[in-house]
Design an enzyme around this catalytic site. Structure first.
Site, PDB file in Angstrom:
ATOM      1  N   ASP A  26      -2.650  -4.863   0.211  1.00  8.27           N
ATOM      2  CA  ASP A  26      -2.186  -6.148   0.736  1.00  8.27           C
ATOM      3  C   ASP A  26      -2.844  -6.539   2.050  1.00  8.27           C
ATOM      4  O   ASP A  26      -3.097  -7.725   2.293  1.00  8.27           O
ATOM      5  CB  ASP A  26      -0.665  -6.181   0.847  1.00  8.27           C
ATOM      6  CG  ASP A  26      -0.079  -5.054   1.689  1.00  8.27           C
ATOM      7  OD1 ASP A  26      -0.827  -4.194   2.199  1.00  8.27           O
ATOM      8  OD2 ASP A  26       1.167  -5.011   1.819  1.00  8.27           O
ATOM      9  N   MET A  77       0.825  -1.203   0.000  1.00 10.43           N
ATOM     10  CA  MET A  77       0.000   0.000   0.000  1.00 10.43           C
ATOM     11  C   MET A  77       0.867   1.266   0.000  1.00 10.43           C
ATOM     12  O   MET A  77       2.056   1.219   0.282  1.00 10.43           O
ATOM     13  CB  MET A  77      -0.927   0.012   1.217  1.00 10.43           C
ATOM     14  CG  MET A  77      -1.944  -1.125   1.224  1.00 10.43           C
ATOM     15  SD  MET A  77      -2.969  -1.143   2.704  1.00 10.43           S
ATOM     16  CE  MET A  77      -3.967   0.328   2.459  1.00 10.43           C
ATOM     17  N   HIS A  78       0.228   2.383  -0.333  1.00 10.11           N
ATOM     18  CA  HIS A  78       0.760   3.745  -0.146  1.00 10.11           C
ATOM     19  C   HIS A  78       1.842   4.170  -1.141  1.00 10.11           C
ATOM     20  O   HIS A  78       2.267   5.329  -1.131  1.00 10.11           O
ATOM     21  CB  HIS A  78       1.314   3.951   1.272  1.00 10.11           C
ATOM     22  CG  HIS A  78       0.459   3.435   2.373  1.00 10.11           C
ATOM     23  ND1 HIS A  78      -0.886   3.667   2.446  1.00 10.11           N
ATOM     24  CD2 HIS A  78       0.775   2.687   3.470  1.00 10.11           C
ATOM     25  CE1 HIS A  78      -1.376   3.078   3.530  1.00 10.11           C
ATOM     26  NE2 HIS A  78      -0.396   2.478   4.158  1.00 10.11           N
TER      27      HIS A  78
END
Length: 513
Positions: free
Chosen positions: A240, A81-82
């Protein structure tokens, strides 16, 4: 027979798994790549390395399985992520992706929160400003690399870059998008209000759909390169953590998971938005429509043991090759010989700063209480316990926010270790369970692909068909007592070192500039 593929674009590698509709693994492939660290606290990756890993793994699972690929009905995408992936108008990557564990954006995040207002930011996105989130990375590029920012055509997350490569479509979904900190988590769509305040053009962002929605089909070019069929659908997928939660059956109130991957996460399902005003835990959309989740994150979980393996374990690696086993099995056996508490050795797993509960990018890893009588096994056991203490920080905050906990399932690479599972049972003072399937995020997004293509009625029905309990480990009372006695010392160490971490970082930065 219908088949499904789950692709998980992780921090250390991409894992691609082919499942049948009963959730049985037909074939799998893992392709690794590296993190680029140009400066202290920076972490980047080349998105092309993800795509090359994805293509290679797809080719491998197709060849291993020897099935008719027209029977592969759907592909689900999961990923770290991110991360910030920037493409120009020709779909070319503008710079290396800034990934989740990068800490350069601390000041930009503070400035953004001051501009928006903490209360408003939490009310819209569910979270305070966190340097790890995509928004802070995007604002950093705008401030420090204006030439790059001016050429941006699309801002994508890691898995959504792979979607673009597979299908030619720009699209994202709610669970991963809510980790960008530009999504209104109540409306499950981009926040026009927030984007207007920050002067970000919404056209730069991909459309948002629910996680099981079909977002496109395998392109003819990719079909030729990989052997896949153009009839195979690609669904939204999930970040995830949400993907791993579905792959662990975390689909009802009271369900909690503890995942030990590169990062460590305690994840809890909720039927409504629950936020922590202090921002110590994060709130995101779950990959199931009209549900959410809260989670606490320790940034250096499995990453800590990988760092130790790569730095100090040349001998163990050689032995593993000779015995044809995983080197982590050897490290686990070393830890097994060490008593609870590692004879006083305590590890702070802050190799990449720390998120929950400290939100401190300056925190660093520490071994405390080192003595001449201790050896490698003590260090391995202390790393396992230190990660466990950090995940206990997350677990306690979830309980403090009145979120019910009826079941804890443990997964990820660390979840394969019976020693690490026992440590968590003792620290959480509750039973921890593993399930009969171990593919986590890849299985989770394969389930989403199955829902999107009509193989399953919904996510809950799929989990009931596929997932069962494999092992249960109960807490050991004397270990519980030990950890309760030493947990306050673990917490005190950070408090006492907090200012020193920052001073140390500033002096290092001065030397490097």
């Amino acid at each position: 027979m219908a088949y499904l593929i789950g692709i998980d674009i992780g921090t250390s590698g991409t894992k691609t798994v082919l499942f049948d509709e009963a959730g049985k693994v037909i074939s799998s492939s893992l392709k690794e790549y590296d993190i680029i660290q140009k400066k202290v606290g920076w972490a980047e990756q080349d998105p092309e390395s993800w795509w090359e890993a994805t293509k290679a793994s797809l080719i491998e699972i197709v060849q291993k399985s020897a099935i008719d690929t027209s029977e592969i009905k759907g592909i689900g995408l999961s990923g770290q992520m991110h991360g910030l992936v920037l493409l120009d108008e020709n779909g070319k990557v503008l710079r290396d992706a800034i990934i989740w564990c990068d800490n350069r954006t601390t000041e930009v995040a503070k400035e953004m929160e001051e501009q928006v207002g903490r209360e408003k930011l939490v009310s819209i996105t569910g979270n305070v400003a966190i340097p790890a989130f995509t928004l802070s990375k995007l604002l950093w590029v705008r401030k420090h690399e204006p030439g790059v920012y001016a050429r941006i055509h699309k801002v994508l997350l890691p898995k959504d870059y792979i979607r673009y490569q597979l299908t030619g479509e720009f699209m994202t979904e709610v669970s991963d998008a809510s980790g960008m900190q530009m999504l209104d988590i109540h409306k499950r769509d981009w926040s026009d209000e927030l984007l207007e305040i920050l002067d970000i053009d919404k056209v730069l962002l991909a459309p948002v759909v629910e996680s099981h929605a079909i977002t496109g089909y395998v392109s003819s070019k990719v079909a030729i390169e990989t052997g896949l069929s153009e009839t195979t659908a690609v669904v939204g997928g999930a970040g995830d953590q949400a993907a791993g939660a579905i792959g662990n059956g975390i689909v009802a109130t009271g369900d909690v998971s503890a995942t030990i991957g590169s990062s460590g996460v305690v994840f809890a399902y909720t039927d409504e938005v629950v936020t922590d005003p202090e921002g110590r835990i994060q709130t995101f959309c779950h990959a199931i429509p009209n549900t959410w989740h809260v989670m606490g994150v320790t940034q250096g979980a499995g990453l800590s043991l990988k760092w130790y393996r790569d730095t100090f374990c040349k001998e163990e690696k050689e032995i593993a090759i000779e015995k044809n086993c995983d080197v982590y099995e050897i490290l686990t056996d070393q830890a097994r010989e060490v008593s609870t508490g590692s004879e006083g050795l305590i590890y702070l797993p802050y190799l990449m700063g720390e998120r929950t509960p400290h939100m401190d990018p300056y925190a660093s890893g520490v071994f405390f209480g080192v003595r001449a009588s201790q050896g490698k096994g003590h260090m391995v056991k202390a790393i396992m316990e230190g990660v466990g203490y950090s995940l206990l920080d997350c677990f306690e905050l979830i309980k403090a926010n009145n979120i019910p906990i009826t079941s804890v399932k443990i997964s990820g690479g660390g979840g394969k270790s019976d020693v690490w599972r026992q440590i968590h049972a003792d620290l959480f003072d509750t039973e921890v369970k593993t399930i009969n399937v171990s593919e986590g995020p890849a299985l989770g997004v394969a389930i989403l692909a199955g829902v999107g293509t009509g193989i399953y009625k919904d996510e809950k029905e799929a989990c009931e068909r596929i997932i069962g309990i494999k092992t249960t480990q109960a807490p050991i009372s004397e270990n519980v007592a030990y950890y309760k006695n030493f947990y306050p010392i673990y917490k005190t160490l950070y408090t006492q070192l907090k200012d020193t971490f920052k001073e140390h970082h500033d002096k290092l930065s001065g030397l490097n500039n």
